[in-house]
Design an enzyme around this catalytic site. Structure first.
Site, short mmCIF file in Angstrom:
data_model
loop_
_atom_site.label_atom_id
_atom_site.label_comp_id
_atom_site.label_asym_id
_atom_site.label_seq_id
_atom_site.Cartn_x
_atom_site.Cartn_y
_atom_site.Cartn_z
CD GLN A 1 -2.78 1.16 2.47
OE1 GLN A 1 -2.32 1.60 3.52
NE2 GLN A 1 -4.02 0.68 2.38
N GLY B 1 -7.58 -8.48 10.14
CA GLY B 1 -6.33 -7.91 10.63
C GLY B 1 -6.05 -8.20 12.08
NE ARG B 2 -5.08 -3.47 14.25
CZ ARG B 2 -3.86 -2.95 14.17
NH1 ARG B 2 -2.84 -3.58 14.74
NH2 ARG B 2 -3.63 -1.84 13.50
CE1 TYR C 1 -2.55 8.85 7.30
CE2 TYR C 1 -3.78 6.90 6.64
CZ TYR C 1 -2.98 7.56 7.55
OH TYR C 1 -2.62 6.95 8.73
#
Length: 331
Positions: free
Chosen positions: A100, A310-311, A170
């Site tokens: 990414q 993910g987590r 972002y």
């Protein structure tokens, strides 16, 4: 019937199942953003869990867009060799992988980048506390070149695809959101203008990496802040991104993150389903998904094509193995 543990093929990339380890910032790079042994060890550990794909954490395309100490860099050719070692480690375990690439824009801390941050407009970011400089035409051209060059480095390092970071507040998210973009030129104002920079970046990357290299785009499907972008805005952008050359859309949230969304697992699934309704490329969804049976139903109900875990995998490296066990009788 598509199932969670089915194999998958995206533009010649063979993927053994539809479980993705999404980008998660570990901040283990050295002071120059270089790959350390700790970074390599982390991704080797992730490659062993059994997921079909890994997307490396966001790497900065320009020092002016660096987000935090320890963030990986992809802003110069010297980064390629270190990243190549990560790709080799992951591929050794039969896992597809990409990187990414990102620019933090107005939330790049001055204490990290050594100067005042820049953004679409002189507006303090909802999650920030510094007034940025408004980007000039030359700044915008430089950002486009930085993304293009970074994508080529991803390809040269041996990865299977590149993912452009367009959400989580972002820079590219800042351009598409009317909250952070009040420009009066061709990159601001009406929705068509506000999405211009992301589309140009995709087009330039496509020309640079060729038709055979896959481009993912992590799309902000809603800002979750009053007067921010909505799912309808995201649908409009999604169609244009695919027309510009994007192969996979990775759906997440915008400026507000998970704000105003339930903390139940799968809190971005409804956004993914909305995006999927208007385009015909594979969709990734994430959002606190913890249970294999929940992930199974998201895929089985055609709400997404791939699931980012993910987590839950960080907390339990046996998650994928347990998914195979729990789903073997219904898969």
């Amino acid at each position: 019937m598509v199932k969670l543990l089915d194999s998958f093929n995206i533009k010649g990339i063979n993927i053994k199942n539809r479980i993705i380890i999404p980008p998660m910032a570990m901040n283990l790079a050295d002071a120059q953003g270089g790959v350390t042994q700790e970074v390599i060890d982390h991704y080797e550990k992730m490659a062993k869990v059994g997921a079909g794909t890994i997307i490396l954490e966001h790497c900065y395309v320009d020092i002016k867009g660096k987000n935090s100490p320890g963030q990986l860099a992809i802003d110069r050719d010297e980064c390629i060799d270190g990243l190549r070692e990560i790709a080799k480690v992951i591929h050794r375990h039969g896992v597809a992988c990409g990187v990414q690439i990102n620019h933090s824009g107005s939330i790049a801390p001055s204490t990290v980048i050594g100067q005042k941050p820049m953004g679409p407009s002189t507006i303090i970011h909802p999650k920030g506390d510094e007034m940025p400089n408004e980007m000039s035409d030359a700044d915008i051209d430089e950002v486009k070149k930085n993304f293009k060059d970074a994508a080529l480095r991803v390809k040269k390092a041996g990865f299977d695809f590149v993912e452009i970071h367009g959400c989580h507040g972002y820079l590219l998210n800042q351009f598409i959101s009317p909250i952070t973009n009040t420009r009066m030129d061709e990159y601001g104002g009406i929705r068509t203008n506000r999405i211009k920079l992301p589309l140009e970046i995709v087009e330039e990357i496509r020309r640079e990496v060729g038709e055979d290299f896959a481009i993912f785009y992590r799309i902000a499907a809603a800002d979750n802040i009053e007067d921010g972008i909505t799912i309808d805005d995201a649908k409009y952008l999604a169609v244009k991104l695919v027309e510009s050359g994007v192969d996979v859309l990775d759906v997440s949230a915008g400026l507000g993150g998970a704000r105003l969304i339930t903390d139940q697992q799968g809190y971005f699934v409804y956004l993914a389903e909305g995006i999927k309704s208007v385009i015909n490329v594979p969709i990734i969804t994430t959002g606190g998904i913890k249970e294999p049976i929940f992930a199974y139903h998201v895929i089985n109900d055609c709400k997404a094509d791939m699931i980012g875990i993910g987590r839950a995998i960080l907390n339990d490296p046996l998650w994928v193995q347990k998914a195979y066990e729990q789903l073997k009788d219904i898969e």
